[in-house]
Design an enzyme around this catalytic site. Structure first.
Site, PDB file in Angstrom:
ATOM      1  N   ARG A 124       0.848  -1.203   0.000  1.00 17.17           N
ATOM      2  CA  ARG A 124       0.000   0.000   0.000  1.00 17.17           C
ATOM      3  C   ARG A 124       0.882   1.250   0.000  1.00 17.17           C
ATOM      4  O   ARG A 124       0.760   2.109   0.859  1.00 17.17           O
ATOM      5  CB  ARG A 124      -0.911  -0.018   1.228  1.00 17.17           C
ATOM      6  CG  ARG A 124      -1.562  -1.352   1.543  1.00 17.17           C
ATOM      7  CD  ARG A 124      -2.562  -1.783   0.509  1.00 17.17           C
ATOM      8  NE  ARG A 124      -3.754  -0.970   0.478  1.00 17.17           N
ATOM      9  CZ  ARG A 124      -4.795  -1.127   1.266  1.00 17.17           C
ATOM     10  NH1 ARG A 124      -4.788  -2.067   2.184  1.00 17.17           N
ATOM     11  NH2 ARG A 124      -5.860  -0.371   1.154  1.00 17.17           N
ATOM     12  N   GLN A 129       0.027   2.858  -5.656  1.00 18.41           N
ATOM     13  CA  GLN A 129      -1.369   3.279  -5.438  1.00 18.41           C
ATOM     14  C   GLN A 129      -2.285   2.939  -6.620  1.00 18.41           C
ATOM     15  O   GLN A 129      -3.402   2.493  -6.427  1.00 18.41           O
ATOM     16  CB  GLN A 129      -1.391   4.783  -5.201  1.00 18.41           C
ATOM     17  CG  GLN A 129      -2.374   5.174  -4.133  1.00 18.41           C
ATOM     18  CD  GLN A 129      -2.108   6.574  -3.610  1.00 18.41           C
ATOM     19  OE1 GLN A 129      -1.359   7.344  -4.200  1.00 18.41           O
ATOM     20  NE2 GLN A 129      -2.732   6.911  -2.511  1.00 18.41           N
ATOM     21  N   ASP A 132      -3.509  -0.599  -6.524  1.00 20.65           N
ATOM     22  CA  ASP A 132      -4.004  -1.034  -5.212  1.00 20.65           C
ATOM     23  C   ASP A 132      -5.453  -1.520  -5.304  1.00 20.65           C
ATOM     24  O   ASP A 132      -6.404  -0.769  -5.123  1.00 20.65           O
ATOM     25  CB  ASP A 132      -3.867   0.154  -4.247  1.00 20.65           C
ATOM     26  CG  ASP A 132      -4.201  -0.205  -2.819  1.00 20.65           C
ATOM     27  OD1 ASP A 132      -4.761  -1.292  -2.591  1.00 20.65           O
ATOM     28  OD2 ASP A 132      -3.914   0.608  -1.935  1.00 20.65           O
ATOM     29  N   SER A 135      -7.696  -1.032  -2.127  1.00 23.82           N
ATOM     30  CA  SER A 135      -8.299   0.293  -1.938  1.00 23.82           C
ATOM     31  C   SER A 135      -9.457   0.522  -2.890  1.00 23.82           C
ATOM     32  O   SER A 135     -10.525   0.990  -2.483  1.00 23.82           O
ATOM     33  CB  SER A 135      -7.260   1.401  -2.139  1.00 23.82           C
ATOM     34  OG  SER A 135      -6.408   1.452  -1.027  1.00 23.82           O
ATOM     35  N   TYR A 230      -0.979   0.362   8.287  1.00 21.58           N
ATOM     36  CA  TYR A 230      -2.003  -0.552   8.803  1.00 21.58           C
ATOM     37  C   TYR A 230      -2.090  -0.474  10.320  1.00 21.58           C
ATOM     38  O   TYR A 230      -1.123  -0.125  10.991  1.00 21.58           O
ATOM     39  CB  TYR A 230      -1.672  -1.996   8.432  1.00 21.58           C
ATOM     40  CG  TYR A 230      -1.970  -2.351   7.007  1.00 21.58           C
ATOM     41  CD1 TYR A 230      -3.280  -2.335   6.536  1.00 21.58           C
ATOM     42  CD2 TYR A 230      -0.963  -2.714   6.134  1.00 21.58           C
ATOM     43  CE1 TYR A 230      -3.563  -2.684   5.230  1.00 21.58           C
ATOM     44  CE2 TYR A 230      -1.243  -3.062   4.821  1.00 21.58           C
ATOM     45  CZ  TYR A 230      -2.542  -3.043   4.384  1.00 21.58           C
ATOM     46  OH  TYR A 230      -2.821  -3.386   3.091  1.00 21.58           O
TER      47      TYR A 230
END
Ligand code: NAD
Length: 382
Positions: A124, A129, A132, A135, A230
């Site tokens: 992440r 991004q 990802d 997400s 996280y």
């Protein structure tokens, strides 16, 4: 010989998404790849086979041939062991893999010399991004969870003042304010609910407030987050303190949406049986963590059950409830991954040793190369 990229149809009833949409396939064809997609790959996302054919893909009905002949195979669900056996040695396999829980499959892929990328293990980081998938799909799941709850709830969400009386807004409690939780908060606010939320990561407070929701403060002592952003797992004592503090909030809520996960571990129980029993009959809980064990005691995987009048919704793959957008987003993520490692000269993917692949490449050249998965195998076999 141009590289052959195969796209498999998802056959599980719970998986209506497609790994690649035509816009993604078009990009691969333009790079010089031969793309073959299985018949019906996009049907449940409202994409006809012809839409793939128009951008240059061949439509193939022989699944075994796709499995055996693709140099790069793209799909969402992990392969069954029998399908892993059919894969071409040396090929790249891109899918969700559930590697912490399915070590047998990981071993089999290594034995077959398949280079397996696990989509859920893409780091992440800022550089990754655009790839990802967690997400992109969590955003949709957060939205879908609220729409589902609104439909199941026997009340409306917004304040309504009419000559027939005033209806007060529904109260929504969101536990876990990461990607899915924040989207759930935003969606519930747009529908007019009164929203409060809790997360153990201190950074979440400001994000919750910026969406116009209330942040519940609970003193749990040291919580913190990992370098990757996280949440760290709480101790049992901290979890108990959290549950006690949230009991009253559950009692007052019409809807509870839970999204709390701890990377690589079973999801923590945030809502106990006692808390469910304290809730009003007719209220609704949607547990987005159900695929990693669930945040709610009594939740049933992929089912909807009623306990003491409280409706517990444990449907898996909530992003799959909006498959057109989900497929489009996941396809963009996968294309970004393929393009990151595309070598224009050989017109194929070249797997470098960089931070992204260190995180998500599980097997390579006949070996399990991901250190955490490798050590798990070591511990279970020694
Ligand atoms: P996730 O799905 O692992 O967990 C969901 C949420 O549950 C998290 O916010 C976590 O803090 C929370 N949680 C865990 N235990 C809890 C508990 N006991 N009680 C309440 N909440 C609990 O996480 P996610 O949503 O995928 O991502 C979390 C964060 O990671 C993001 O908000 C962001 O800061 C970071 N992130 C960064 C990037 C990036 O930089 N590219 C991408 C994605 C996520």
């Amino acid at each position: 010989m141009p590289v052959k990229i195969g796209v498999l149809r998802e056959n599980a009833l719970t998986e209506p998404r497609a790994a690649l949409v035509p816009a993604g396939v078009e990009r691969l064809v333009k790079k010089g790849a031969v793309v073959e997609v299985e018949t019906g790959v996009g049907l449940r996302s409202n994409i006809a086979d012809e839409a793939y054919a128009i951008v240059g893909a061949s439509i193939v009905s022989d699944r075994s041939r796709l499995l055996a002949s693709s140099d790069i195979l793209v799909r969402l669900q992990k392969p069954a062991l029998e399908e892993a056996d059919l894969l071409k040695p040396g090929s790249i396999h891109i899918s969700f893999l559930d590697p912490f829980n399915d070590l047998k499959l990981v071993e089999r892929l290594a034995q077959k010399s398949v280079n397996a990328v696990s989509l859920e293990m893409i780091p992440r980081t800022t550089r990754a991004q655009k790839m990802d998938v967690l997400s992109s799909q969590a955003s949709l799941a957060g939205y879908a969870a609220v729409i589902l709850a609104a439909e199941r709830l026997l009340k409306i969400f917004p304040l309504m003042m009419t000559p027939a009386g005033t209806i007060s807004p529904a109260r929504v409690l969101v536990l876990g304010a990461g990607v899915a939780g924040l989207q759930a908060i935003a969606t519930a606010k747009r529908l007019g609910a009164r929203v409060e939320a809790f997360d153990t990561r201190p950074a979440a407070e400001e994000q919750v407030l910026s969406l116009g929701a209330k942040f519940i403060k609970i003193d749990l002592g040291e919580t913190g987050q990992t370098q990757g952003g996280y949440a760290k797992a709480l101790t049992e004592e901290q979890l108990n303190r959290q549950r006690q503090a949230l009991l009253e909030h559950c009692r007052n809520a019409d809807v509870v949406i839970t999204t709390a996960q701890v990377f690589g571990k079973k999801a923590p129980i945030l809502v106990t049986r006692e808390m469910v029993e304290a809730m009003k009959p007719g209220s609704v809980i949607v547990d987005l963590a159900v695929e990693s064990g669930g945040n709610v005691e009594g939740i049933v995987f992929n089912e909807e059950v009623v306990k003491n009048g409280v409706r517990l919704v444990g449907f898996a793959n909530l992003a799959g409830r909006v498959p057109m957008d989900a497929s489009q987003m996941i396809s963009s993520n996968i294309i970004a991954l393929v393009e990151e490692y595309w070598d224009a000269e050989s017109k194929s993917m070249v797997l470098k040793e960089d931070d992204i692949l260190k995180g998500c490449l599980i097997t390579r050249n006949g070996k399990i190369v991901h250190p955490s998965i490798e050590s798990l195998i070591h511990h279970t076999t020694v």
